[in-house]
Design a protein around this motif. Structure first.
Motif: not given
Ligand SMILES: O=P(O)(O)OC[C@H]1O[C@H](OP(=O)(O)OP(=O)(O)O)[C@H](O)[C@@H]1O
Ligand SMILES: Nc1ncnc2[nH]cnc12
Length: 171
Positions: A80-81, A88-89, A97-100
């Protein structure tokens, strides 16, 4: 050639309990990288893609050369970013972990055949999220491909298109 001979495994990276499969050694070996890309191109060509989508960041290392080899365009699924304009995300869980992930609106023409490529399939969260994003922008995701599959995590079950992996680990 057994590509496993060129992949290093490093215990407890980036967190205790994770066995990290490191492709640096494969990429640094000219013949092993050439063989890798040849095998991936053979699997991918059969799906007659218009576009190859790569997942940041290690996925780009495999996806961009694949696109060149097949004479296809290349598009980016990024963290992201990083992408300008309308995007769109989608947020998802990782093995650690986690991510976008994010994709630009208009990245593909409606109905274009896209193969999604990453270096490694673990839990399948990244592939599943990226496939969802590609569909939202109108792509027909015709296949997915990765260099390494961690079969014991059963990520393949979350990928609803034909999936090609070159190397599979059972632990
Ligand atoms: O199947 P999953 O459980 O979703 O995990 C697989 C993803 O994890 C790794 O990326 P990472 O987030 O470590 O980023 P990097 O490519 O930027 O190193 C790998 O490159 C895949 O993209
Ligand atoms: N075990 C692992 N090794 C390398 N990359 C990964 N991405 C997610 N899990 C991984």
């Amino acid at each position: 050639m057994d590509l496993k001979d060129h992949i290093r495994s490093i215990p407890d990276f980036p967190k205790p309990g994770i066995l990290f499969y490191d492709i640096s050694t494969l990429l640094a070996h000219a013949d092993a990288w050439q063989v890798t890309m040849g095998r991936m191109a053979k699997a991918a060509r059969a799906h007659q893609p218009d576009v190859i989508a790569g997942i940041e960041s290690r996925g780009f290392l495999v996806a961009a050369p694949l696109a060149l080899k097949l004479g296809c365009g290349f598009i980016m699924v990024r963290k992201k970013g990083k992408l300008p304009g309308a995007t769109i995300k989608h947020t998802y869980d990782l093995e650690y972990g986690s991510d976008t992930v994010e994709i630009q609106e208009g990245a593909v023409e409606p109905g274009q055949r896209v193969i999604l490529v990453d270096d490694l399939l673990a839990t399948g969260g990244t592939f599943a999220a990226s496939i969802e994003l590609l569909r939202k922008v109108g792509a027909e995701v015709c296949a997915a491909a990765c260099l390494i599959e961690l079969a014991f995590l059963k990520g393949r079950e979350r990928v609803d298109v034909p999936l090609h992996s070159l190397v599979s680990y059972d632990e």
